[in-house]
Each structure stands twice: as structure tokens, then as C-alpha cells.
Design an enzyme around this catalytic site. Structure first.
Site, PDB file in Angstrom:
ATOM      1  N   ASP A  10     -10.884 -12.162 -23.841  1.00 14.85           N
ATOM      2  CA  ASP A  10     -12.045 -11.646 -24.061  1.00 14.85           C
ATOM      3  C   ASP A  10     -12.606 -13.432 -24.064  1.00 14.85           C
ATOM      4  OD1 ASP A  10     -13.785 -10.240 -26.084  1.00 14.85           O
ATOM      5  OD2 ASP A  10     -13.338 -12.024 -28.010  1.00 14.85           O
ATOM      6  N   SER A  11     -13.777 -13.052 -24.592  1.00 12.15           N
ATOM      7  CA  SER A  11     -14.477 -14.630 -24.524  1.00 12.15           C
ATOM      8  C   SER A  11     -13.864 -15.609 -25.757  1.00 12.15           C
ATOM      9  CB  SER A  11     -16.098 -14.107 -25.234  1.00 12.15           C
ATOM     10  OG  SER A  11     -15.888 -13.351 -26.089  1.00 12.15           O
ATOM     11  N   TYR A  42     -20.688 -14.349 -25.031  1.00 11.77           N
ATOM     12  CA  TYR A  42     -21.358 -13.454 -23.323  1.00 11.77           C
ATOM     13  C   TYR A  42     -22.072 -12.304 -24.258  1.00 11.77           C
ATOM     14  CZ  TYR A  42     -16.359 -14.139 -21.269  1.00 11.77           C
ATOM     15  OH  TYR A  42     -15.600 -15.035 -20.578  1.00 11.77           O
ATOM     16  N   GLY A  43     -21.978 -12.649 -25.255  1.00 11.08           N
ATOM     17  CA  GLY A  43     -23.373 -10.898 -25.838  1.00 11.08           C
ATOM     18  C   GLY A  43     -24.939 -11.590 -25.170  1.00 11.08           C
ATOM     19  N   CYS A  73     -12.679  -6.559 -24.447  1.00 17.17           N
ATOM     20  CA  CYS A  73     -14.527  -7.115 -25.160  1.00 17.17           C
ATOM     21  C   CYS A  73     -15.467  -6.202 -25.163  1.00 17.17           C
ATOM     22  CB  CYS A  73     -14.429  -7.784 -24.001  1.00 17.17           C
ATOM     23  SG  CYS A  73     -16.037  -8.626 -23.860  1.00 17.17           S
ATOM     24  N   ASN A  74     -15.893  -5.355 -25.519  1.00 16.42           N
ATOM     25  CA  ASN A  74     -16.665  -4.889 -25.026  1.00 16.42           C
ATOM     26  C   ASN A  74     -18.093  -4.880 -24.413  1.00 16.42           C
ATOM     27  OD1 ASN A  74     -16.346  -2.204 -27.503  1.00 16.42           O
ATOM     28  ND2 ASN A  74     -15.842  -4.119 -28.751  1.00 16.42           N
ATOM     29  N   THR A  75     -18.860  -5.983 -24.391  1.00 12.16           N
ATOM     30  CA  THR A  75     -19.753  -6.598 -23.814  1.00 12.16           C
ATOM     31  C   THR A  75     -19.051  -6.609 -22.103  1.00 12.16           C
ATOM     32  OG1 THR A  75     -19.897  -7.945 -25.310  1.00 12.16           O
ATOM     33  CG2 THR A  75     -21.575  -8.659 -22.966  1.00 12.16           C
ATOM     34  N   GLU A 153     -15.357 -16.621 -35.323  1.00  9.18           N
ATOM     35  CA  GLU A 153     -14.530 -17.421 -34.308  1.00  9.18           C
ATOM     36  C   GLU A 153     -14.359 -18.955 -35.632  1.00  9.18           C
ATOM     37  OE1 GLU A 153     -13.725 -18.048 -30.648  1.00  9.18           O
ATOM     38  OE2 GLU A 153     -13.957 -16.025 -30.607  1.00  9.18           O
ATOM     39  N   CYS A 185     -17.413  -4.395 -30.952  1.00 10.08           N
ATOM     40  CA  CYS A 185     -17.471  -5.500 -30.532  1.00 10.08           C
ATOM     41  C   CYS A 185     -16.215  -6.327 -31.549  1.00 10.08           C
ATOM     42  CB  CYS A 185     -18.746  -6.833 -31.010  1.00 10.08           C
ATOM     43  SG  CYS A 185     -18.015  -8.508 -30.217  1.00 10.08           S
ATOM     44  N   THR A 186     -14.942  -6.381 -30.155  1.00  9.51           N
ATOM     45  CA  THR A 186     -13.687  -6.694 -30.737  1.00  9.51           C
ATOM     46  C   THR A 186     -13.678  -7.734 -31.787  1.00  9.51           C
ATOM     47  OG1 THR A 186     -13.830  -8.329 -28.654  1.00  9.51           O
ATOM     48  CG2 THR A 186     -12.436  -6.283 -28.546  1.00  9.51           C
ATOM     49  N   HIS A 187     -15.144  -8.808 -31.401  1.00  7.18           N
ATOM     50  CA  HIS A 187     -14.480  -9.941 -32.872  1.00  7.18           C
ATOM     51  C   HIS A 187     -15.312  -9.163 -34.455  1.00  7.18           C
ATOM     52  CE1 HIS A 187     -15.134 -12.909 -29.726  1.00  7.18           C
ATOM     53  NE2 HIS A 187     -14.955 -13.941 -30.572  1.00  7.18           N
TER      54      HIS A 187
HETATM   55  N1  DGL Z   1     -15.374  -9.755 -28.491  1.00  2.00           N
HETATM   56  C1  DGL Z   1     -16.542  -9.439 -27.411  1.00  2.00           C
HETATM   57  C2  DGL Z   1     -17.151  -8.477 -27.322  1.00  2.00           C
HETATM   58  O1  DGL Z   1     -16.417  -7.141 -27.244  1.00  2.00           O
HETATM   59  C3  DGL Z   1     -17.517 -10.554 -27.075  1.00  2.00           C
HETATM   60  C4  DGL Z   1     -18.470 -10.988 -28.011  1.00  2.00           C
HETATM   61  C5  DGL Z   1     -19.563 -12.453 -27.206  1.00  2.00           C
HETATM   62  O2  DGL Z   1     -18.622 -13.213 -27.371  1.00  2.00           O
HETATM   63  O3  DGL Z   1     -20.347 -12.645 -27.993  1.00  2.00           O
HETATM   64  O4  DGL Z   1     -18.090  -7.554 -27.129  1.00  2.00           O
END
Ligand code: DGL
Length: 267
Positions: A10-11, A42-43, A73-75, A153, A185-187
Site C-alpha cells: 500500500d502507499s 497515492y490518491g 490499496c484501492n487507488t 498515517e 480506501c484501506t486507510h
Molecule cells: N490506502 C490507499 C487506498 O486504498 C491509498 C491512500 C493514498 O495513498 O492516498 O486507496
């Protein structure tokens, strides 16, 4: 049987919410995790950049001899899955969007659903396309919530700032009468309590992580790739820069791990 580890990336810390479900379901599997803490988020980045970053990460994971990769990571899943499968045809890759869609279809009763995620995920249309393909009657309301990523984060999961931010982001969706919200988003599962307090108990919070772990397990079972379980599972964690990774890792996984920093640009 295949005793090699599974690579997960993931990011940043978000993918740990997927690791948590993998560990629950496949405790005997060894894992190698990479969090791109130097380049998060990453988003808000372009597809070209995310493809480049993801390829570097998978090349790194391959040096650890992984038998499969989970894009936690969904992105990345919603923008680059095809590019990555093409680049690494011999590596089984599991993504998080399809399991998220399936969980949401199972959860909704009124067929009005909310999707929250990064700008990259929301604008890709990946969730919407697949939800509508599964059930054309479904209505999807989307909202990018980019500030949830730095909050996660930072470990600010349910303080005043997190609550205020969630209230502002989610109001729009609540006004649409959604009965379920996909954490795209996994966060975001790190802020699940805070999000849950805003949306209330009548809205089902859909976290794709569990269904992702189930998909991975099914794949490994069907392809005779599960770990034989004769050695204790090893879980290794790598990041691209200093961060609060270790603290958040202990909070999410309830396990303490040392984290190694590597130069991802070399891959
Ligand atoms: N956790 C990531 C996701 O699921 C990326 C979030 C990010 O880096 O913007 O999209």
C-alpha cells in the site's frame, strides 16, 4: 504446498487493515509488507505515477521470493490492476475492489450506497461500474475524503479533528439516504469508529478487507499454494521512509514488529 511468503503493499499504513484480515484467515502464511511512506498519498497522483510506483514495489517484493501479491490499496487496484497483471503475468495478484463490490451487494437493502475513497479511486469509476454491472438498479453516491489518509498515517483515528473532518465529508452522503458505505480506501478502517459515529448504526460500513482475504485464501487453496504449516509464519515489514509505521502497526495488528527502510527507487 508453497511455503513462500505473500507480498502485500500500500502507499502507507492502510494496507495493514488488509494484513489484519489475512493474518486472521491465514495465520500460517508468511507475509512481506511494503508501505510506501516516502511517497504517500497515492490518491492525488496521476495513473502513470501510481503504475510506476506499483511496478517498483512488485519488483522489490519479487526479490523476497513472494508466491502472490495483494494490492492492499484501492487507488492502485482501481487504476492499475490490468497494467500490473500484464507486467507480471506469472504472479497471482489479488486486488481489493471486486471483494468490496461483492460485500456491498450483499449488504445493501435499499440499493442506495455510498462510496468513500481517494480522488484516484472515486474518479476511476471502477467501483461504480462493477456495482452497476452486478445490479443495474444500484445508485452510487461518491465522495473523495483525502484528509482521512494523513489522519490515519498520523494515528489520529478518533480525535476532535478526525470527527470534524468526517462530519463534513459524510454529511452529503447521509443526506442521500444511503444504507451502506464502502470504505474504498484501506486507510479508512483505521477511522472506522469515527466514521461509524457519524453515519449511525443504521448504515452498514463495508470494509473490503475481509472479503479480500477470503478471495486470496480461495485462490491459494484451489491452486494448492497454501503454506504447509511446518514452520512458524514470518511477517516482515518494509517502508520507504521514516514514519509512525511501527506504532500504527502495533495498534492495527496488536503485534510489535521492527520495520526496515529500503530505497524503493532502486527497483
Ligand atoms: N490506502 C490507499 C487506498 O486504498 C491509498 C491512500 C493514498 O495513498 O492516498 O486507496
Amino acid at each position: 504446498m508453497d511455503n513462500r511468503p505473500i507480498g502485500v503493499f500500500d502507499s502507507g499504513v492502510g494496507g495493514l487493515t488488509v494484513v489484519k484480515q489475512i493474518v486472521k484467515l491465514l495465520p500460517e502464511e508468511s507475509l512481506v509488507y511494503f508501505g510506501d511512506t516516502a511517497r504517500v498519498p497515492y490518491g492525488s497522483k496521476s495513473k502513470e505515477t501510481i503504475v510506476k510506483f506499483s511496478k517498483q514495489i512488485i519488483r522489490f517484493l519479487k526479490t523476497k521470493n513472494v508466491k502472490a501479491v495483494v494490492i492492499a490499496c484501492n487507488t492502485v487496484s482501481s487504476n492499475c490492476y490490468e497494467d500490473l497483471s500484464e507486467e507480471f503475468p506469472d504472479l497471482p495478484i489479488t486486488e481489493v475492489v471486486t471483494p468490496g463490490v461483492e460485500s456491498c451487494i450483499a449488504a445493501t437493502r435499499n440499493k442506495i450506497v455510498g462510496l468513500i475513497g481517494t480522488y484516484g479511486t472515486v474518479s476511476s469509476g471502477a467501483y461504480e461500474r462493477r456495482l452497476k454491472a452486478a445490479d443495474p438498479e444500484i445508485k452510487v453516491y461518491k465522495k473523495a475524503c483525502p484528509l482521512f489518509v494523513p489522519l490515519a498515517e498520523e494515528g489520529w483515528a478518533n480525535n476532535e479533528v478526525a470527527r470534524l473532518t468526517a462530519g463534513i465529508y459524510l454529511k452529503e452522503l447521509m443526506d442521500k439516504n444511503v444504507d451502506s458505505i464502502i470504505l474504498g480506501c484501506t486507510h479508512y478502517p483505521i477511522l472506522k469508529k469515527c466514521i461509524g459515529n457519524i453515519v449511525g448504526e443504521n448504515v452498514t460500513i463495508v470494509d473490503p478487507a475481509k472479503a479480500t482475504a477470503m478471495k486470496l485464501k480461495k485462490y491459494l487453496e484451489e491452486n494448492n499454494m497454501l503454506n504447509a504449516g511446518d514452520k512458524e509464519a514470518q511477517r516482515l515489514f518494509y517502508v520507504s521512509d521514516r514514519s509512525h509505521f511501527e506504532q500504527i502497526c502495533s495498534r492495527v495488528l496488536h503485534e510489535d514488529h521492527t520495520v526496515e527502510k529500503i530505497d524503493i527507487e532502486k527497483y
